[in-house]
Design a protein around this motif. Structure first.
Motif, PDB file in Angstrom:
ATOM      1  N   ILE A   1      26.242   7.596  -5.377  1.00 54.48           N
ATOM      2  CA  ILE A   1      27.126   7.697  -4.061  1.00 54.48           C
ATOM      3  C   ILE A   1      27.050   6.287  -3.472  1.00 54.48           C
ATOM      4  CG2 ILE A   1      27.594   8.757  -2.025  1.00 54.48           C
ATOM      5  CD1 ILE A   1      28.400  10.439  -4.511  1.00 54.48           C
ATOM      6  N   ILE A   2      28.317   5.578  -3.437  1.00 53.83           N
ATOM      7  CA  ILE A   2      28.198   4.246  -2.650  1.00 53.83           C
ATOM      8  C   ILE A   2      29.229   4.361  -1.535  1.00 53.83           C
ATOM      9  CG2 ILE A   2      26.824   3.178  -4.623  1.00 53.83           C
ATOM     10  CD1 ILE A   2      29.874   2.183  -5.351  1.00 53.83           C
ATOM     11  N   VAL A   3      29.442   5.574  -0.791  1.00 52.80           N
ATOM     12  CA  VAL A   3      30.684   5.324  -0.070  1.00 52.80           C
ATOM     13  C   VAL A   3      30.383   4.280   1.123  1.00 52.80           C
ATOM     14  CG1 VAL A   3      31.579   7.749  -0.434  1.00 52.80           C
ATOM     15  CG2 VAL A   3      29.745   7.284   1.243  1.00 52.80           C
ATOM     16  N   GLY A   4      29.041   4.290   1.372  1.00 53.92           N
ATOM     17  CA  GLY A   4      28.645   3.113   2.450  1.00 53.92           C
ATOM     18  C   GLY A   4      28.898   1.738   2.058  1.00 53.92           C
TER      19      GLY A   4
ATOM     20  N   ALA B   1      31.536  -0.579   4.256  1.00 54.68           N
ATOM     21  CA  ALA B   1      31.354  -2.131   4.526  1.00 54.68           C
ATOM     22  C   ALA B   1      32.193  -2.901   4.142  1.00 54.68           C
ATOM     23  CB  ALA B   1      29.851  -2.412   4.322  1.00 54.68           C
ATOM     24  N   ARG B   2      32.383  -2.896   2.686  1.00 55.25           N
ATOM     25  CA  ARG B   2      33.253  -4.100   2.033  1.00 55.25           C
ATOM     26  C   ARG B   2      34.664  -3.702   2.035  1.00 55.25           C
ATOM     27  NH1 ARG B   2      31.578  -3.757  -4.320  1.00 55.25           N
ATOM     28  NH2 ARG B   2      29.347  -4.244  -3.595  1.00 55.25           N
TER      29      ARG B   2
ATOM     30  N   ALA C   1      28.346   7.993   8.226  1.00 58.20           N
ATOM     31  CA  ALA C   1      27.921   9.280   8.542  1.00 58.20           C
ATOM     32  C   ALA C   1      27.755  10.085   7.223  1.00 58.20           C
ATOM     33  CB  ALA C   1      28.861  10.063   9.484  1.00 58.20           C
ATOM     34  N   VAL C   2      28.571   9.984   6.306  1.00 61.00           N
ATOM     35  CA  VAL C   2      28.551  10.800   5.012  1.00 61.00           C
ATOM     36  C   VAL C   2      27.182  10.154   4.357  1.00 61.00           C
ATOM     37  CG1 VAL C   2      29.293  10.893   2.704  1.00 61.00           C
ATOM     38  CG2 VAL C   2      30.819  11.343   4.842  1.00 61.00           C
ATOM     39  N   GLU C   3      26.895   8.988   4.304  1.00 60.85           N
ATOM     40  CA  GLU C   3      25.610   8.264   3.713  1.00 60.85           C
ATOM     41  C   GLU C   3      24.552   8.998   4.399  1.00 60.85           C
ATOM     42  OE1 GLU C   3      24.936   6.487   1.161  1.00 60.85           O
ATOM     43  OE2 GLU C   3      26.848   5.612   0.493  1.00 60.85           O
ATOM     44  N   GLU C   4      24.412   9.333   5.505  1.00 59.62           N
ATOM     45  CA  GLU C   4      23.392  10.080   6.254  1.00 59.62           C
ATOM     46  C   GLU C   4      23.151  11.402   5.469  1.00 59.62           C
ATOM     47  OE1 GLU C   4      21.111   8.751   8.081  1.00 59.62           O
ATOM     48  OE2 GLU C   4      21.979   6.915   7.508  1.00 59.62           O
ATOM     49  N   VAL C   5      24.485  12.077   5.403  1.00 56.98           N
ATOM     50  CA  VAL C   5      24.420  13.446   4.680  1.00 56.98           C
ATOM     51  C   VAL C   5      24.037  13.459   3.173  1.00 56.98           C
ATOM     52  CG1 VAL C   5      25.679  15.353   4.107  1.00 56.98           C
ATOM     53  CG2 VAL C   5      25.955  14.217   6.173  1.00 56.98           C
ATOM     54  N   VAL C   6      24.173  12.190   2.602  1.00 59.47           N
ATOM     55  CA  VAL C   6      23.482  12.246   1.078  1.00 59.47           C
ATOM     56  C   VAL C   6      22.116  11.894   1.306  1.00 59.47           C
ATOM     57  CG1 VAL C   6      23.883  10.655  -0.717  1.00 59.47           C
ATOM     58  CG2 VAL C   6      25.927  11.099   0.411  1.00 59.47           C
TER      59      VAL C   6
END
Ligand SMILES: [Zn+2]
Length: 177
Positions: free
Chosen positions: A133-136, A140-141, A156-161
């Motif tokens: 998972i690399i939604v963060g 950014a990009r 926020a999703v990255e925090e859930v991950v």
């Protein structure tokens, strides 16, 4: 080793004193100001300084932009329930398809969000893809420039991950529900 009262110090000044080996004292409760991370040593990134009793007494963030983003995402994730965080991002992504047709980063994010939702809802228990998972990164990009709100959702999703990864390691697979 000198002690300084924090009320008189700007953040950068306080950090400089700490780096020089001084101790700082909270001007409200007299506690010794601690570093973030707590085990910080010279040569490592110093993210902040705070009063250990209450951040309202003294709190300084010394982070670079990306660390600030992480922190904001953490706060956002704490405000929302994890499942809700995923659903909000997922819904937004589905709506964005109407505007950004065939935009590869969006397609990838949609696939990742769908997978995460399934995991959070216990529709499957495939933890093996969490590491992909690399939604963060996409946030950014790609998305900060075109849709900052969506980018924030992805942080926020990255925090859930991160939470899901911890759960996976602990074996508490359904604690998000
Ligand atoms: Zn204090």
């Amino acid at each position: 080793m000198a002690i300084f009262l924090t009320a008189k110090l700007a953040g950068v000044e306080a950090a400089k004193l700490i780096r020089q080996g001084n101790s700082l004292q909270c001007s409200v409760c007299s506690s010794i100001i601690v570093t973030v991370p707590a085990n910080w040593v010279e040569g490592k990134p110093l993210h902040g300084l705070q009063c250990p009793t209450d951040q309202k007494h003294f709190l300084v963030h010394l982070d670079n932009a990306s660390a600030m983003k992480e922190m904001r995402a953490r706060m956002r994730a704490r405000e929302n329930k994890p499942l809700q965080t995923l659903e909000i991002a997922h819904n937004r992504a589905e709506h964005m398809v109407e505007v950004y047709k065939d935009f590869q980063p969006l397609e990838s994010v949609r696939v990742q969000l769908k997978y995460l939702l399934g995991l959070a809802k216990n529709e499957h228990a495939d933890y093996s893809r969490l590491k992909d998972i690399i939604v963060g990164v996409y946030a950014a990009r790609e998305f900060e420039a075109i849709d900052i709100e969506f980018a924030k959702m992805l942080y926020a999703v990255e925090e859930v991950v991160a939470e899901l990864r911890r759960n996976a390691n602990d074996g508490h697979v359904s604690s998000l529900i």
